[in-house]
Design an enzyme around this catalytic site. Structure first.
Site, short mmCIF file in Angstrom:
data_model
loop_
_atom_site.label_atom_id
_atom_site.label_comp_id
_atom_site.label_asym_id
_atom_site.label_seq_id
_atom_site.Cartn_x
_atom_site.Cartn_y
_atom_site.Cartn_z
N GLY A 37 0.50 -0.85 0.00
CA GLY A 37 -0.42 0.21 -0.03
C GLY A 37 0.88 1.14 -0.01
O GLY A 37 0.56 2.39 0.87
N LEU A 57 1.14 3.24 -2.00
CA LEU A 57 0.80 4.99 -2.46
C LEU A 57 -0.20 5.27 -2.20
O LEU A 57 -0.68 6.44 -2.41
CB LEU A 57 0.68 4.24 -4.48
CG LEU A 57 1.15 4.11 -4.91
CD1 LEU A 57 0.63 2.92 -6.01
CD2 LEU A 57 2.39 4.49 -5.64
N GLY A 58 -0.64 4.85 -0.49
CA GLY A 58 -1.79 5.24 -0.39
C GLY A 58 -1.21 6.19 0.63
O GLY A 58 0.15 7.31 0.50
N GLN A 59 -2.38 6.99 1.40
CA GLN A 59 -2.12 8.34 2.74
C GLN A 59 -0.68 8.30 3.45
O GLN A 59 0.33 8.77 3.34
CB GLN A 59 -3.25 8.23 3.04
CG GLN A 59 -2.75 9.38 4.45
CD GLN A 59 -4.22 10.00 5.06
OE1 GLN A 59 -5.04 9.38 5.41
NE2 GLN A 59 -4.48 10.97 5.40
N ASP A 108 -0.30 -7.75 -6.03
CA ASP A 108 -1.75 -7.68 -5.80
C ASP A 108 -1.81 -8.31 -4.79
O ASP A 108 -1.05 -10.17 -4.86
CB ASP A 108 -2.14 -8.57 -7.02
CG ASP A 108 -3.51 -8.35 -6.33
OD1 ASP A 108 -4.07 -8.49 -5.42
OD2 ASP A 108 -4.12 -9.04 -7.84
N ILE A 109 -2.42 -7.48 -2.85
CA ILE A 109 -1.70 -8.56 -2.36
C ILE A 109 -2.87 -10.15 -2.06
O ILE A 109 -2.91 -10.81 -0.66
CB ILE A 109 -1.63 -7.64 -0.87
CG1 ILE A 109 -3.43 -7.08 -0.32
CG2 ILE A 109 -0.72 -7.08 -0.46
CD1 ILE A 109 -3.60 -6.44 0.36
N TYR A 166 -15.66 -2.48 7.56
CA TYR A 166 -13.69 -1.84 7.33
C TYR A 166 -14.11 -1.71 8.96
O TYR A 166 -13.07 -3.31 9.53
CB TYR A 166 -13.74 -0.34 7.50
CG TYR A 166 -12.42 0.47 8.26
CD1 TYR A 166 -11.81 0.09 6.58
CD2 TYR A 166 -12.26 0.94 8.66
CE1 TYR A 166 -10.54 0.46 7.41
CE2 TYR A 166 -11.33 1.75 9.16
CZ TYR A 166 -9.85 1.36 8.16
OH TYR A 166 -8.96 1.87 8.51
N LYS A 206 -11.28 -5.00 10.98
CA LYS A 206 -9.78 -4.45 11.80
C LYS A 206 -9.50 -5.32 13.11
O LYS A 206 -8.52 -5.85 13.08
CB LYS A 206 -9.63 -2.69 11.91
CG LYS A 206 -9.47 -2.21 10.45
CD LYS A 206 -7.88 -2.28 10.20
CE LYS A 206 -7.74 -1.33 9.23
NZ LYS A 206 -6.30 -2.02 8.63
N1 SER Z 1 -9.53 6.74 8.71
C1 SER Z 1 -10.36 5.85 8.87
C2 SER Z 1 -11.59 5.87 8.08
O1 SER Z 1 -11.99 7.24 8.34
C3 SER Z 1 -10.36 5.14 10.07
O2 SER Z 1 -9.22 4.86 10.53
O3 SER Z 1 -11.82 5.30 7.85
#
Ligand code: SER
Length: 323
Positions: free
Chosen positions: A8, A10-12, A53-54, A142, A146
């Site tokens: 990841g 390229l992510g934030q 590709d994970i 999500y 997690k």
């Molecule tokens: N920043 C995340 C989201 O808003 C929370 O871990 O999904």
């Protein structure tokens, strides 16, 4: 010697973690990876990069072997807002991807960093100063991914002795790369719109309190935890960390100290508002402070000042080079 694979990249978080790790451990020792080479030009130019590709486990094992990796920072993940639009896609990326990383790491003896989130908590969790160990029962897909990820990491540590560590990040505020579809994204978008237009339309209610953290603390926290003496880690994975507790209206007031005419209005997104309502107002991060010395450097005032300065200069530069 550390040999690191970042997924990841390229992510934030990845776009800033990769240069931070390269500075610390040497450019050639940090392999950045992302699901496609498009948009990766800068990373490809500045050090080793692999398309990954994970969801393909053999590819992970191959890359670990090819680059003699001993540590994986596994950042590839879908966020909460995007996840509600595509729950099965999120499951594939967040959980099939994680189990692939864990299995590949078990086979090769790699250490793993796994970022979890405040999203592991749900409506039944205590709302204020939410403790390290308490009721979780998240309601977003999500959050479900997690909390499952945290339990899997514990399992791989207890069952196979894998060195897996992780944090529960709050909303991440940064100025290099935009977040990809989270509930806390308002706290990043607000700065872009304040600088460009002097106004922002927020998708969360003005009094939605959520913990946030500024990118320099994200980077320092991850590496500090991975470098910590394992003998002192009672929890290892899923540490609550917190730095800034803020609502959209409080953030607006702080921005107005620098941009007095800044205006905010509200157009609530029911999906993300429901997610925000199910999350804690603030977290108790005593365990992280006690076990590995977590101590954020940025409070609300410092973060806002720095964001406006750095992002303001960058947006001005981008505008003038486009003219
Ligand atoms: N920043 C995340 C989201 O808003 C929370 O871990 O999904």
């Amino acid at each position: 010697m550390k040999r690191i694979l970042v997924t990841g990249a390229l992510g934030q978080i990845g776009t800033e973690l990769v240069p931070y790790l390269r500075e610390k451990y040497g450019t050639d020792n940090v392999i950045a990876s992302g699901k496609s080479a498009n948009g990766s030009e800068k990373l490809i130019e500045t050090g080793p990069f692999e398309v990954l590709d994970i969801t393909v486990r053999e590819r992970i094992t191959d890359l670990i072997g090819k680059h003699k990796i001993n540590t994986v920072y596994h950042l590839a993940s879908m966020l909460s807002g995007t996840g509600e639009a595509n729950p099965l896609g999120l499951w594939e990326v967040n959980l099939d991807g994680l189990i692939n990383i864990l299995e590949a790491s078990r086979e090769t003896g790699c250490s793993v960093f796994f970022p979890s989130s405040i999203a592991v908590f749900g409506p039944d969790s205590p709302k204020d100063k939410t403790p390290q160990n308490t009721i979780t029962r998240p309601t977003s897909i999500y959050g479900i991914s997690k909390i499952t990820g945290e339990l899997l990491c514990d399992y791989y540590h207890n069952r196979y002795g894998l060195d897996i560590r992780g944090l529960r990040y709050p909303g991440v505020i940064s100025n290099a790369t935009l977040p990809g579809g989270g509930t806390t994204d308002y706290a990043v978008h607000i700065f872009y719109d304040a600088i460009r237009h002097g106004r922002y339309t927020c998708f969360l209610r003005e009094n939605s309190s959520i913990d946030m953290i500024y990118m320099p603390d994200v980077l320092e926290g991850a590496v500090k935890l991975m470098e910590a003496d394992p003998g002192k880690l009672r929890h290892r994975n899923a540490f609550n960390v917190s730095a800034i507790t803020v609502t959209p209206s409080e953030l607006t007031e702080e921005i107005k100290k620098h941009i007095p005419d800044f205006k905010i209005d509200y157009d609530i997104d029911p999906v993300r508002q429901a997610i925000a309502d199910s999350w804690p107002n603030s977290l108790d991060d005593t365990a992280a402070r006690a076990e590995w010395g977590w101590e954020p450097g940025y409070n609300l005032e410092m973060m806002v000042e720095d964001m406006l300065k750095v992002l303001g200069a960058r947006l001005k530069q981008t505008k003038s080079s486009a003219e």
